[in-house]
Design a protein around this motif. Structure first.
Motif, short mmCIF file in Angstrom:
data_model
loop_
_atom_site.label_atom_id
_atom_site.label_comp_id
_atom_site.label_asym_id
_atom_site.label_seq_id
_atom_site.Cartn_x
_atom_site.Cartn_y
_atom_site.Cartn_z
N GLU A 21 0.97 -1.12 -0.03
CA GLU A 21 0.00 0.07 0.03
C GLU A 21 1.07 1.28 -0.03
O GLU A 21 1.51 1.32 0.95
N LEU A 22 0.59 2.11 -1.10
CA LEU A 22 1.71 3.32 -1.18
C LEU A 22 0.62 4.44 -0.83
O LEU A 22 -0.59 4.52 -1.20
N VAL A 37 7.34 6.88 1.29
CA VAL A 37 8.26 6.17 0.56
C VAL A 37 7.95 4.80 0.51
O VAL A 37 7.69 4.06 1.39
N PRO A 38 8.01 3.95 -0.59
CA PRO A 38 7.88 2.62 -0.83
C PRO A 38 8.68 1.90 0.00
O PRO A 38 9.90 1.97 0.03
N VAL A 46 9.32 8.70 -4.04
CA VAL A 46 8.56 9.59 -3.72
C VAL A 46 8.49 10.77 -4.69
O VAL A 46 9.52 11.20 -5.40
N ASP A 47 7.27 11.47 -4.98
CA ASP A 47 7.08 12.37 -6.14
C ASP A 47 6.93 11.81 -7.51
O ASP A 47 6.57 12.77 -8.57
N GLY A 73 15.50 8.80 -5.47
CA GLY A 73 15.82 7.60 -5.19
C GLY A 73 15.16 6.94 -3.90
O GLY A 73 14.82 7.77 -3.21
N THR A 74 15.33 5.43 -3.96
CA THR A 74 14.52 4.91 -2.99
C THR A 74 15.78 4.09 -2.41
O THR A 74 16.16 2.91 -3.08
#
Length: 145
Positions: A21-22, A37-38, A46-47, A73-74
């Protein structure tokens, strides 16, 4: 609002869920902007602006694609031994990232596009080399595809 992403599990059953769930915000054009943030999802940051479709069978919104990558980045960091979430968060926030501990035993990190990738690599590798954590990258900094 929430949108969901299907996850592929490896042979060991990781990640421990088949979907994530995002947190998203609905845009005027029907797409959504990712605001949280995933934690387990690769390829979304994000964004990012994502397309969504609502399913009839469960009435949830599902992400179908990334329409526009934000350049964020993530990263996911798994602290080891005596390293706390707070220590990981502080080290990453010191170079401009936004990070938060999760209930899943890892730190989810948003890396804004203006964060120096070299500084990020140095922090991440120093922690890994010292045995303080391991990490993986869900979206490289500056990715636009």
């Amino acid at each position: 609002m929430h949108a969901y992403v299907s996850l592929e599990q490896d042979e060991d059953g990781y990640p421990p869920f088949d979907s994530e769930e995002l947190d998203v915000e609905l845009r005027h054009d029907g797409a959504c902007t990712v605001v949280g943030v995933p934690v387990f999802t690769n390829g979304i940051a994000v964004d990012d602006i994502v397309s969504v479709v609502q399913t009839e069978d469960d009435d949830r919104w599902w992400v179908t694609s990334v329409l526009l990558a934000s350049g964020h980045g993530t990263v996911r960091v798994v602290p080891f031994a005596e390293t706390t979430f707070e220590e990981v968060v502080a080290e990453l926030e010191a170079i401009g990232c936004a990070a938060q501990g999760t209930e899943h035993g890892l730190v989810a990190v948003d890396v804004p596009a203006d964060v120096d990738p070299g500084a990020l690599d140095r922090v991440l590798e120093a922690g890994r080399s010292a045995g303080r954590w391991d990490y993986d990258i869900g979206v490289p900094v500056g990715a636009t595809e």
